[in-house]
Design an enzyme around this catalytic site. Structure first.
Site, PDB file in Angstrom:
ATOM      1  N   TYR A   1     -29.134  82.123  64.510  1.00  0.00           N
ATOM      2  CA  TYR A   1     -29.998  82.429  65.651  1.00  0.00           C
ATOM      3  C   TYR A   1     -30.741  81.173  66.082  1.00  0.00           C
ATOM      4  CZ  TYR A   1     -33.173  84.599  68.876  1.00  0.00           C
ATOM      5  OH  TYR A   1     -33.842  84.924  70.037  1.00  0.00           O
TER       6      TYR A   1
ATOM      7  N   GLN B   1     -32.364  92.097  69.643  1.00  0.00           N
ATOM      8  CA  GLN B   1     -31.039  92.635  69.933  1.00  0.00           C
ATOM      9  C   GLN B   1     -29.923  91.721  69.438  1.00  0.00           C
ATOM     10  OE1 GLN B   1     -33.518  92.069  72.102  1.00  0.00           O
ATOM     11  NE2 GLN B   1     -32.795  91.328  74.085  1.00  0.00           N
TER      12      GLN B   1
ATOM     13  N   ASN C   1     -39.260  84.243  67.038  1.00  0.00           N
ATOM     14  CA  ASN C   1     -40.618  84.772  67.212  1.00  0.00           C
ATOM     15  C   ASN C   1     -40.845  85.959  66.283  1.00  0.00           C
ATOM     16  OD1 ASN C   1     -39.373  87.022  68.411  1.00  0.00           O
ATOM     17  ND2 ASN C   1     -39.719  86.281  70.489  1.00  0.00           N
TER      18      ASN C   1
ATOM     19  N   SER D   1     -44.969  78.573  62.197  1.00  0.00           N
ATOM     20  CA  SER D   1     -44.855  77.241  61.604  1.00  0.00           C
ATOM     21  C   SER D   1     -46.205  76.762  61.070  1.00  0.00           C
ATOM     22  CB  SER D   1     -44.338  76.264  62.659  1.00  0.00           C
ATOM     23  OG  SER D   1     -44.008  75.029  62.084  1.00  0.00           O
TER      24      SER D   1
ATOM     25  N   HIS E   1     -46.089  74.200  68.311  1.00  0.00           N
ATOM     26  CA  HIS E   1     -45.009  75.176  68.149  1.00  0.00           C
ATOM     27  C   HIS E   1     -45.397  76.526  68.733  1.00  0.00           C
ATOM     28  CE1 HIS E   1     -41.523  73.578  66.138  1.00  0.00           C
ATOM     29  NE2 HIS E   1     -42.269  72.926  65.266  1.00  0.00           N
TER      30      HIS E   1
ATOM     31  N   ASP F   1     -37.787  67.296  61.236  1.00  0.00           N
ATOM     32  CA  ASP F   1     -37.441  68.286  62.254  1.00  0.00           C
ATOM     33  C   ASP F   1     -36.167  67.914  62.994  1.00  0.00           C
ATOM     34  OD1 ASP F   1     -39.298  70.229  61.930  1.00  0.00           O
ATOM     35  OD2 ASP F   1     -40.504  69.755  63.686  1.00  0.00           O
TER      36      ASP F   1
ATOM     37  N   GLU G   1     -27.788  98.731  21.189  1.00  0.00           N
ATOM     38  CA  GLU G   1     -28.258  99.320  22.449  1.00  0.00           C
ATOM     39  C   GLU G   1     -27.725 100.745  22.655  1.00  0.00           C
ATOM     40  OE1 GLU G   1     -29.228  95.494  25.276  1.00  0.00           O
ATOM     41  OE2 GLU G   1     -27.417  96.638  25.705  1.00  0.00           O
TER      42      GLU G   1
END
Length: 451
Positions: free
Chosen positions: A124, A186, A209, A233, A258, A356, A410
């Site tokens: 994304y 979406q 976001n 950020s 940002h 960055d 066990e």
């Protein structure tokens, strides 16, 4: 930014508190979006693009013609800069490859661990207030190096249905040609559930976001893996009397711009340096294109004055910043004692901007204190570690009694029996354990049957 002198434990907790987000409120908005895409697929994606991005999409995918148009729109000087960043990031991530681990732990018992690429990944790329083409490099380069077979990139469009041309140029440069013209929650839903034309992926990467972040966290509960929990950020900058105030102010503002929900924290060894940097922040802020957004972030940010080195290190590790800039005379010494940080920038001439964009490290990092338990994106993020074992007859004769005793303790009788029936067969066949069994020379051929 307010200045706090040697704050106590309780006060420090309040100072370092991250900006709050109403997760329940955001989830109420995001869940219906996820449900619509899950139910109606491509049709829902087109309707949501019209509703949220005010664009009517004829196709959900970027065409070859659009890639060509984008390439022509990007200036050569910017292409050259991106290519330098590409080379550095590729070089650093290729160096992260690990050889297969294979060993004979005891005679006749061979164990191995191999890195296997995740087959399908979704990346994304935000495209709202700032189209982050650099994130294409950070996410796609390690995916290609790892050998992921299917890589899908999703990014929102403008109102003409176009993705930022630099994003498309960078995607093509890295070798990603499946670009989905969808953003927001979406896009996460499409990659998590799959639609008529969007394949379901196995892991989703990338920042976004608060709605994108919420969508990632919701689909991760049942449908798909994600890279890490992520939020706004943040940066923590450490300075002393020798630090350049303009450098420190620029570093603080580079994160503040940002978004209004970003957080910046300054630790200074003296009040005088703190006040000097505060003044420089105000001066530089006025010249920024995104000064309103940066100003909002600064309202929730703080300056801590602390002269004790051991206390500074404790604050760093307690906060666990996404980005940590150490701009002091003893920067290397402090950096060596950092245990909680996403990425560390050492010395006066190492701005966070380098990480960055182009130094080679990855800028997709854990926020909100998750650096205490999560790493940033790396080549490891795109592979799974599969373990293998192969035991021969003599190996089981050596190891079997140990397994039997442990399983019996066990009270897992079937576990014990899986060994016992094999040992019985070996003894019936007259096979016994050699006390001086020589180790295998070619373990790989023994384990995988290769000649």
């Amino acid at each position: 930014m307010p200045v706090y002198k040697s704050p106590g434990k309780k006060e420090l907790k309040e100072i370092l508190k991250r900006p709050g987000i109403d997760q329940a409120k955001i989830s109420k908005i995001v869940r219906p979006i996820l449900d619509k895409v899950k139910r109606s697929g491509d049709d829902a994606l087109k309707k949501l693009a019209l509703e949220y991005d005010h664009v009517e999409l004829d196709s959900l995918w970027v065409s070859e013609a659009e890639f060509a148009t984008a390439d022509a729109q990007v200036q050569d000087t910017l292409k050259e800069a991106i290519q330098v960043a590409y080379a550095n990031i590729k070089k650093f991530h290729e160096a992260q490859k690990q050889d297969d681990l294979i060993m004979e732990v005891m005679p006749g018992v061979i164990c191995s661990r191999r890195s296997v690429p995740i087959q399908k990944v979704g990346l994304y790329i935000p495209g709202g207030t700032a189209p982050l083409f650099s994130t294409v490099l950070m996410l796609a380069i390690p995916a290609k190096i790892a050998g992921c077979k299917e890589i899908i990139l999703a990014s929102p469009t403008n109102r003409l249905g176009e993705i930022n041309p630099v994003v498309l140029y960078t995607a093509k440069l890295v070798g990603v040609d499946k670009v989905l013209k969808v953003g927001g929650a979406q896009a996460i839903a499409a990659m998590a559930y799959g639609t008529e034309t969007v394949p379901k992926v196995h892991k989703i990467f990338g920042p976004g976001n608060q709605y994108v972040t919420a969508a990632k966290q919701l689909v991760a509960q049942t449908d798909v893996a994600i890279d890490m929990p992520a939020g706004p950020s943040e940066v923590l900058v450490v300075v002393d009397e020798s630090s350049d105030a303009a450098f420190a102010a620029a570093d603080l503002l580079s994160q503040a711009e940002h978004g209004g929900d970003s957080q910046v924290v300054l630790i200074s060894t003296s009040v005088e340096k703190a006040e000097e940097i505060n003044a420089e922040v105000e001066a530089q802020l006025e010249k920024l294109y995104r000064k309103d957004m940066a100003g909002q972030a600064l309202e929730k940010s703080s300056v801590i004055v602390e002269s004790r080195k051991e206390k500074i290190i404790k604050i760093i590790n307690k906060y666990g910043p996404e980005h940590l800039i150490i701009n002091t005379q003893d920067a290397e010494e402090i950096a060596e004692q950092v245990s909680n940080a996403g990425s560390v920038f050492i010395g006066a001439y190492t701005p966070e901007s380098a990480g960055d964009y182009a130094s080679g490290t990855n800028h997709t990092l854990p926020t909100n204190g998750w650096a205490k338990s999560f790493s940033g994106v790396s080549l490891d993020s795109y592979v799974k570690k599969i373990t293998y074992q192969k035991i021969d007859e003599e190996g089981l004769l050596h190891l079997g009694p140990t397994i039997e005793r442990m399983a019996e303790a066990e009270m897992l009788e079937a576990h014990k029996n899986a060994v016992t029936i094999r040992l019985k067969k070996l003894r019936e066949d007259g096979i016994s354990a050699a006390t001086n069994k020589k180790p295998h020379k070619d373990l790989k051929s023994v384990l995988f049957g290769k000649r």
